[in-house]
Scaffold this active site. Sequence first.
Site, PDB file in Angstrom:
ATOM      1  N   ILE A  66      46.210 -15.853 -38.834  1.00 17.93           N
ATOM      2  CA  ILE A  66      45.552 -15.173 -37.713  1.00 17.93           C
ATOM      3  C   ILE A  66      44.983 -13.897 -38.326  1.00 17.93           C
ATOM      4  CG2 ILE A  66      47.886 -14.384 -37.039  1.00 17.93           C
ATOM      5  CD1 ILE A  66      46.951 -13.928 -34.219  1.00 17.93           C
ATOM      6  N   SER A  67      43.710 -13.633 -38.109  1.00 19.32           N
ATOM      7  CA  SER A  67      43.039 -12.514 -38.788  1.00 19.32           C
ATOM      8  C   SER A  67      43.637 -11.170 -38.400  1.00 19.32           C
ATOM      9  CB  SER A  67      41.552 -12.502 -38.443  1.00 19.32           C
ATOM     10  OG  SER A  67      40.961 -13.745 -38.720  1.00 19.32           O
TER      11      SER A  67
END
Length: 218
Positions: A66-67
């Site tokens: 997840i960025s």
Amino acid sequence: MRAKSDTYLHKGMRQKMVDGIRERGITDEQVLTALLNVPRHFFLDSAFEKQAYEERAFLIGEDQTISHPYTVAYQTQLLQVKPFDKILEVGTGSAYQACVLGELKAKVFTIERQKKLFDVNKSFEYLKSFPFIRTFYGDGFEGLPTYAPFDKILITAAAPFVPDKLLNQMKPGSIMVLPLNEGENQRMIRITKSQDGTIQEERFEEFSFVPMLIGKKE
Ligand code: SAH
């Protein structure tokens, strides 16, 4: 196990996260508010609840991440989202970015090449609270011809080149934001298609993403 409750403690951590993002130069208040509203700890195992609001990327399974919150804010700001924009997102992953776009009242079509990640999202209760987010299992290099053209396209994995088929799925006047391979890292690029179909390219900061890979994975 995912957390399901959003308490004042979480909201406090989220406020700090957003303050940090603002200090780093994100100015779009609507983007900042969207990040304030989406409970990022819902997207991670509850063991990571506190870390969910730190400025870092996380493993979400299948070697994907997840960025960073800042990266999500950065890409979203470049996309200039308007209510009811039809947006194609490549790389659903945890669906965090998709929900940020959903908070901005966009109609989101998000595509993921990994079946397992796609399946997890099908039973993700919070994601179901956004009626205008639709998830697809497929190869982002192909886009979604059935639903094209789009007002905006957002790629959230490191692209080796600008995919031709995605350029063709852009409306006149639309925008595509993507991290394009440059040396070890990726350069954030914004492509604008004018009304007469000509393409303009702007270059922004460097980031580091997981690779955009060709084809689906079972
Ligand atoms: N937007 C995500 C970030 C995901 S990381 C989030 O908010 O969590 C990048 C994702 O892109 C990974 O899940 C990876 O499996 C996916 N991906 C990589 N290549 C792809 C392709 N060709 N088509 C669709 N998804 C792809």
